[in-house]
Design an enzyme around this catalytic site. Sequence first.
Site, mmCIF file in Angstrom:
data_model
loop_
_atom_site.group_PDB
_atom_site.id
_atom_site.type_symbol
_atom_site.label_atom_id
_atom_site.label_comp_id
_atom_site.label_asym_id
_atom_site.label_seq_id
_atom_site.Cartn_x
_atom_site.Cartn_y
_atom_site.Cartn_z
ATOM 1 N N CYS A 23 0.886 -1.155 0.000
ATOM 2 C CA CYS A 23 0.000 0.000 0.000
ATOM 3 C C CYS A 23 0.926 1.208 0.000
ATOM 4 O O CYS A 23 1.804 1.316 0.858
ATOM 5 C CB CYS A 23 -0.874 0.011 1.248
ATOM 6 S SG CYS A 23 -1.649 1.615 1.539
ATOM 7 N N CYS A 59 -1.561 5.515 5.705
ATOM 8 C CA CYS A 59 -2.505 4.409 5.888
ATOM 9 C C CYS A 59 -2.566 4.029 7.371
ATOM 10 O O CYS A 59 -1.531 3.769 7.993
ATOM 11 C CB CYS A 59 -2.032 3.223 5.052
ATOM 12 S SG CYS A 59 -2.920 1.712 5.394
#
Length: 651
Positions: A412, A417
């Site tokens: 990711c 995040c």
Amino acid sequence: MLRSSQYKHLQDELRRHEHLYYVLDAPEITDAEYDRMMQELKALEEAHPELVTPDSPTQRVGGKPREGFVKVAHSGAMLSLDNALDEAELRDFDRRVRELLGDQSYTYVAELKLDGLSLAVHYRDGAFAQAVTRGDGSVGEDVTENTRTIRSIPLRAKGSFEVRGEVVFNKKAFEKLNAERELAELPRFANPRNAAAGSLRVLDPSITASRQLDFYAYFLIPPRPTQWESLEALHAMGFKVNSHRKRCQGIEELVAYCKEWEAKRDSLPLEIDGVVAKVDSVAQQAKLGWTAKAPRWAIAFKFPAQQAQTLVEDIIVNVGRTGAVTPTAIFTPVNIGGVMVGKATLHNEDEIGRLGVQIGDTVLVERAGDVIPKVVRVVNEGDNRRPFVMPTTCPDCGGDVVRAEGEAISRCINTNCPARLKESVLHFAARGVMDIDGLGEVLVNNLVGSGLVKNVADLYKLTLDDLVKMERMGSKSALNVLKHIEASRKSTLNRLINGLGIPFVGERTAQILAKTFGDLDKIMNADEEELKKAEEVGPKVAHSIRQFFDQPANRELVERLRHEGFVFTYEVTRQTGKLQGLTFVLTGTLPNLTREEAQQRIEAAGGKVAKSVSKKTNYVVAGEEAGSKLDKAKELGIKVVDEAELIGMMA
Ligand code: IVH
């Protein structure tokens, strides 16, 4: 005096019942009666504190938490055993014994190999005095106060001696502990051995006291003339000794014993991973002696890995601190040798491809010793099987998931995040990094979830108020967390670098960077060429470091940590050790020390560790499966030593 004799009688009775219950598994009274007697003793002690002795049964409750563990040198090395992985290797052991001692049949003592944590327990002048974990084999950690809470370890015994044995968790107590942890939303322990380690190596003895740890003795120092007599003596002194021990006449009986227990292992209340066989006669043991690694008079017959078949119900992904998106197989829970297994990592897409596994397949799962369960192969392709597809967006934040060329791992790429953030805070707080005890998964989830912690620097802004608002946080635990956060400001530069969580920079690289550059600012500002000058830093690592510090958010984080008082310079301790001026090269797997530990110890003693062998090398330390470095050493006529010799040089 009446009171004092009444007190002694009560103590003795409690001791007797403790032994009956915890060692012999044969209680004579009910738990309630036992509790009543204990209450009576406590009341007496409260009224007459002058009567209390340290070996009183009331003293097992667990004293005050400690700051850390003190390192203690063992009386003699606590080495491990050589392994025999099958019958032929077991017969090889017997053949070696006959070659060295003369060709006849020998008596072996066979004991079950309990899968726990080895511990050395010292008695001085009749009383339990000290307990030390194995540690690296020559130096362990003092866990005396925690060990005192283990009911199967007598607090009294005649004379002065040392007992070595295994701290274990039985399967039932292990399951119970994990069930409790699940209720409390704490992570499960992977196996009874980890649970035992996690319960003994805690700073707060009351935690150890609350766990049902057990101790089995298998070694007495000084020994009796035979191992068998030592075990009998230990039993007579009140220790728990595994009752399935057997004196085997010759190799055939020994082989039969191993086969018998391999078949019966699941029927035991304890986890065993093999059989330990020892030459019975101590005089013969002395003749056989030791290699650098292990005694020649003993062998560990290891059972093969335990396997079971189960259904892959799903394949989910987890996001790690570097953004790595890791696929995990979710199984129909299956019992593998007494431990319930419900999932296993599949690592990456390539591994899934190699196994050819899909959702709906039946797979063979294996659990070998301390190893986390792994999928061995597909045994049956499901009728409605469905392939795993790596998501293109992160399940936690919706950011893009990208697999870079030439890499097996998908990541990711959103640095903010929340899943990455949680993992990075956990890494920062971990033992060996910032050592922030109490900052576990649940708390980190809540802190990140509530927005209080957006990066690790936010930890230093937390107040008691913030923490007690979190679920399941009492003011006592909150204070404890704050105390550890506070202490972490004094961390060393290498721990700080490690804590930043730069991809490909772990403990060792962090240490090298700290030492080479001496200053975090210099590392932050170095270009890739300069970074590559540091030992073991190749283009990939250099690039990763540069990339990390090029991110404005990361630079800002570093500035905030500077502001919090972190030390940015490497403090060199003056070295005047025994290895001053000597250069070592490590090769192969050492029996007890990891590479990092060996290097740390050599450096602590003033020596240097180099990567490759040259004329400047003074010693090559060789372990198992030593490779070309060993050949090179021989070619250059450089002295080769093993781990024990190295430890000897430093002593
Ligand atoms: S004897 C020199 N006996 O297995 C004597 N060890 O692989 C060394 N273990 O570190 C130990 N049950 O933690 C011995 N009955 C037993 C054992 C046992 C378990 C463990 C112990 C040791 C390891 C060796």
